[in-house]
Design a protein around this motif. Sequence first.
Motif, PDB file in Angstrom:
ATOM      1  N   UNK A  66      36.037  33.645  38.505  1.00 29.78           N
ATOM      2  CA  UNK A  66      37.437  33.321  38.783  1.00 29.78           C
ATOM      3  C   UNK A  66      38.246  33.720  37.562  1.00 29.78           C
ATOM      4  N   UNK A  67      39.274  34.542  37.772  1.00 30.66           N
ATOM      5  CA  UNK A  67      40.034  35.055  36.635  1.00 30.66           C
ATOM      6  C   UNK A  67      41.501  35.225  37.023  1.00 30.66           C
ATOM      7  N   UNK A  68      42.335  35.548  36.052  1.00 28.54           N
ATOM      8  CA  UNK A  68      43.757  35.748  36.326  1.00 28.54           C
ATOM      9  C   UNK A  68      44.210  37.116  35.846  1.00 28.54           C
ATOM     10  N   UNK A  69      45.265  37.596  36.493  1.00 29.98           N
ATOM     11  CA  UNK A  69      45.951  38.804  36.043  1.00 29.98           C
ATOM     12  C   UNK A  69      47.447  38.530  36.012  1.00 29.98           C
ATOM     13  N   UNK A  70      48.159  39.331  35.240  1.00 27.90           N
ATOM     14  CA  UNK A  70      49.612  39.248  35.225  1.00 27.90           C
ATOM     15  C   UNK A  70      50.142  40.076  36.394  1.00 27.90           C
TER      16      UNK A  70
END
Length: 239
Positions: free
Chosen positions: A169-173
Amino acid sequence: MSESCRSPANARETPYEGTRDRVEEYFDRTATGVWARLTSDAPVSWVRRTVRAGRDRMRAVMLSRLPQDLTGARVLDAGCGAGQMTAELAARGATVVAVDVSPRLIEIARRRLPEGLPGRVAFVAGDMLDPDHGAFDHVIAMDSLIYYGSVDICSALSDLSGRTSGRIVFTVAPRTPLLMAMWTAGRLFPKADRAPVMVPHAPRTLSRDLRRAGCVRHLKVVERVSSGFYISTCMEVPE
């Protein structure tokens, strides 16, 4: 980059190591105090309150993607910062490898870890992708891949997928007008004066490109969190 992970189309970005080193310099030498205050209960400006609220919401979103009971699970907190996510994971019973490029942030995270949890956490100052960290049941990378372009994200997910049995699980802009304006403005500053610049991505386009490049078989867009000056999209490589 693994041989099976081809460069996504139209990818142009700084090599991973150079960006990583700049992130380390910024958070370890320039912004440690600001980051420590932002991730505490100390009073902050309205702008930083919106960022704090956004990060709190995003942390909850990401944690909701993992089992409530993580007893026996080994979890990588990739880019653990001041350790808020680390503490939540350990409280659920996980054995956590908490990694950050900033030794000073690692020290803050270690000091803040609630009593009763230290035995469940191994803090490491270094590269979150170092293969010496071993294999994991799950990986969480909150706002630690937001400084990288699609080629580096492709390489990171390809590497982690090979060592993770559960979810990543990760985030991006996300590519929004506000973030694009901030990105453009940041490029106008002299290099010596720049903070690490977020690299905006259209999440669904990124998902398509990474799947076509063979980095991952499936990539899911989970939720965008927008709170004042905090804008980030949660994505997931399913089990």
